[in-house]
Design an enzyme around this catalytic site. Sequence first.
Site, mmCIF file in Angstrom:
data_model
loop_
_atom_site.group_PDB
_atom_site.id
_atom_site.type_symbol
_atom_site.label_atom_id
_atom_site.label_comp_id
_atom_site.label_asym_id
_atom_site.label_seq_id
_atom_site.Cartn_x
_atom_site.Cartn_y
_atom_site.Cartn_z
ATOM 1 C CD GLU A 171 101.597 -100.282 10.841
ATOM 2 O OE1 GLU A 171 100.799 -99.378 10.567
ATOM 3 O OE2 GLU A 171 101.643 -100.843 11.948
ATOM 4 C CG ASN A 213 107.787 -103.056 12.600
ATOM 5 O OD1 ASN A 213 108.040 -104.221 12.926
ATOM 6 N ND2 ASN A 213 106.916 -102.308 13.254
ATOM 7 C CG HIS A 249 99.801 -106.567 16.532
ATOM 8 N ND1 HIS A 249 100.010 -106.261 17.859
ATOM 9 C CD2 HIS A 249 100.507 -105.652 15.819
ATOM 10 C CE1 HIS A 249 100.810 -105.190 17.934
ATOM 11 N NE2 HIS A 249 101.125 -104.810 16.717
ATOM 12 C CD GLU A 278 104.389 -102.984 16.356
ATOM 13 O OE1 GLU A 278 103.131 -103.013 16.343
ATOM 14 O OE2 GLU A 278 105.048 -102.167 15.706
ATOM 15 C CG ASP A 280 99.324 -107.702 20.726
ATOM 16 O OD1 ASP A 280 99.210 -108.168 19.581
ATOM 17 O OD2 ASP A 280 99.009 -106.532 21.006
HETATM 18 O O1 G2I Z 1 98.169 -100.460 16.690
HETATM 19 C C1 G2I Z 1 99.101 -101.277 17.299
HETATM 20 C C2 G2I Z 1 100.479 -101.027 16.770
HETATM 21 C C3 G2I Z 1 100.557 -101.438 15.303
HETATM 22 N N1 G2I Z 1 101.900 -101.272 14.787
HETATM 23 C C4 G2I Z 1 102.489 -99.953 14.966
HETATM 24 C C5 G2I Z 1 102.377 -99.507 16.406
HETATM 25 O O2 G2I Z 1 102.876 -98.194 16.533
HETATM 26 C C6 G2I Z 1 100.965 -99.592 16.897
HETATM 27 O O3 G2I Z 1 100.954 -99.113 18.250
HETATM 28 C C7 G2I Z 1 99.823 -98.417 18.648
HETATM 29 C C8 G2I Z 1 99.956 -98.029 20.105
HETATM 30 O O4 G2I Z 1 100.019 -99.192 20.869
HETATM 31 C C9 G2I Z 1 98.760 -97.199 20.544
HETATM 32 O O5 G2I Z 1 98.973 -96.690 21.845
HETATM 33 O O6 G2I Z 1 99.694 -97.259 17.852
HETATM 34 C C10 G2I Z 1 98.500 -96.563 18.152
HETATM 35 C C11 G2I Z 1 98.334 -95.429 17.180
HETATM 36 O O7 G2I Z 1 98.397 -95.849 15.893
HETATM 37 C C12 G2I Z 1 98.529 -96.050 19.567
HETATM 38 O O8 G2I Z 1 97.319 -95.437 19.887
HETATM 39 C C13 G2I Z 1 97.425 -94.107 20.220
HETATM 40 C C14 G2I Z 1 96.025 -93.509 20.136
HETATM 41 O O9 G2I Z 1 95.563 -93.627 18.784
HETATM 42 C C15 G2I Z 1 96.068 -92.085 20.501
HETATM 43 O O10 G2I Z 1 94.779 -91.577 20.510
HETATM 44 C C16 G2I Z 1 96.724 -91.927 21.855
HETATM 45 O O11 G2I Z 1 96.879 -90.559 22.166
HETATM 46 O O12 G2I Z 1 97.921 -93.943 21.515
HETATM 47 C C17 G2I Z 1 98.083 -92.609 21.849
HETATM 48 C C18 G2I Z 1 98.794 -92.514 23.193
HETATM 49 O O13 G2I Z 1 98.093 -93.215 24.175
#
Ligand code: G2I
Length: 477
Positions: A171, A213, A249, A278, A280
Site C-alpha cells: 500500500e 501488494n 476488497h 485479500e 472479500d
Molecule cells: O484492512 C484490511 C486489510 C487491507 N490490506 C492489508 C491487510 O493487512 C489488512 O488487514 C487488516 C486485518 O484484517 C485486520 O485484522 O489489517 C488491519 C489493520 O490494519 C487488522 O486490524 C487489526 C486492528 O486494527 C487491531 O486493532 C487489532 O489488534 O487487527 C488487530 C488484530 O486483531
Amino acid sequence: MNHVRARGSGRLTTAPRLRAALVSIATGAVALGATVAVASSASAGTTLATSAAEQGRYFGTAVAANKLSDSAYVGILNREFNMVTPENEMKWDATEPAQGQFSYTSADRIVSHAQANGMRIRGHALAWHSQQPGWAQNLSGSALRSAMVSHVSQVAGHYQGKIYAWDVVNEAFADGGSGARRDSNLQRTGNDWIEVAFRTARAADPGAKLCYNDYNTDGQNAKSNAVYAMVQDFRSRGVPIDCVGFQSHFNSASPVPSDYQANLQRFANLGVDVQITELDIEGSGSTQADNYTRVTRACLAVTRCTGISVWGIRDTDSWRASGTPLLFDGNGNKKPAYTATLDALNAGGSTTPPTTAPPTTTPPTTPPPTTAPPTTPPPSGGGCTASVSLQSWTGGFVATVRVSAGPAGLKGWTVGLTLPSGATVTNTWNAQNTGTSGSVAFRNLSYNGTVGAGGSTEFGFQGTGVGPTALPSCAAA
Ligand code: G2I
C-alpha cells in the site's frame, strides 16, 4: 527449447551481454519428443484447494493465529485451502515490537500449521506505513531507513525457504487521481525505499517470490497506472520484483471493476506473476456469488495469475464482518459464493468446448515413411539440460537455474557454470556449489536429485559482479 518461467526474464537495458543472458540458455539438449496438447477437461474437484490445483493455481486464506484452537475454523482451513497468509502476525508491530527484538511466536504457529498440513505461505507484510510498532513510528530519515532494512532482512531471513511469496511492500501509493506515492514516514526516507526493501528481501530469502501488494488497483486507474509504471521501471532496471498482489476488497461502493481481468493481464505482461491476495466481496446470495465467479474466472483466464486468497474463512472472521464478505457463514456453512467459486474453478479457464465438428480426414493409404533410428549419439549432457535466468543490478545478480530431466529421468545432477572474471557466488539455495568463481559446479541436495522423466527442478545462487552469460552444462550423476 527450455522455457524459463522463473523470475528474471525481464528486460534489461544495460549491456548487451546482460540482455543476452536473459534469454534462456540451454545446453546438452535432449529431444523431449513431441509436445503433448493437454486438453483441460471438466473436473470434479470438491474443495477450493483441489479444484484450484487442477487449474495450476492455489486457493488461500488469511489466517489468525488465535483461531487455530477453534476446531470448526481449523476443519474448514485444512479441508479447503492450500495457501495461508498470516492476517496480522507477520506485520512489523507483531514481529519487532521493540527495536531489534523479534517476536515470532504467533507467526510461527501459523507457519507450523501450514507446513504440517501441506499448505504454502504468503508472507504479509515486510514494509508498510501501517501497523508499525510505536518505536518505528517515531523514527525518521536514515534511522528509519536502517531500521526498515534491518527489519526486512531479519524477518525474511527468519522465514527463509518457507515463504512462497512475500508482500515486501504494501500500500505505498496514494488513493485518488494523483498517481503519487502515499505520504508516510517510509516515503519520507527517500523515493528509493521500495526498491531497497525489495533488494533486501531478495538477499535475505532468494527463493521467495517478491510482491508489491495494494488495494484500489484492481482496475485500470491512476493508482494502478502508477504501480504499473513502478513495476515496469523495476523490471527494466533489474530491481527484483516477481509479483503484484491485488487485494480485491470489494463492495457496492467499490465493485469488481469491468476491466479487472484486463488489468491483471497488463501487469502479467510485464513479466510478473499476479495474485489475488485479500479477496472479500460484501453482499449475499446470488449477487455476491456472481461477483466471486467473475473474480475467479478472471484469474483463471490470466496464465500468470497463480492463485487466489480470500481474507478470512467465515464471515465472522472478517475484518468487516458486518458486510458478510466471505465464502462461509458464521456457522461454517458454505454460502452460494462458495459454490459459485468452486464451480468456476471446476469449469476452468478458457476451455469452452468447440462447437464445430472436428474435420474428418481420410486415413492415408500409403504407409508412413519409415525413418531409420538416429545414428548420432544423444546429445551430451547425460540426460539433462540446464537453463539460467538472471536478475541483475549494478554490482550483483541472482541466477535461477532450471534443471530439466531427459526421457530417462535423473537420480542426481551436476550443473557447471563459468562465471565472468570478477564475479563471486555469495549464496546458493537448493544446491551445493564447489567453487565460488571461475568454473563453479552445483550439485543437487538430498531432496532434489531425483527428477522424473521430462520433469524439472530449480536452484539458484546470488553473486557479486556480473552474472553468468556462458552456456551451463548439465550432467546426470
Ligand atoms: O484492512 C484490511 C486489510 C487491507 N490490506 C492489508 C491487510 O493487512 C489488512 O488487514 C487488516 C486485518 O484484517 C485486520 O485484522 O489489517 C488491519 C489493520 O490494519 C487488522 O486490524 C487489526 C486492528 O486494527 C487491531 O486493532 C487489532 O489488534 O487487527 C488487530 C488484530 O486483531
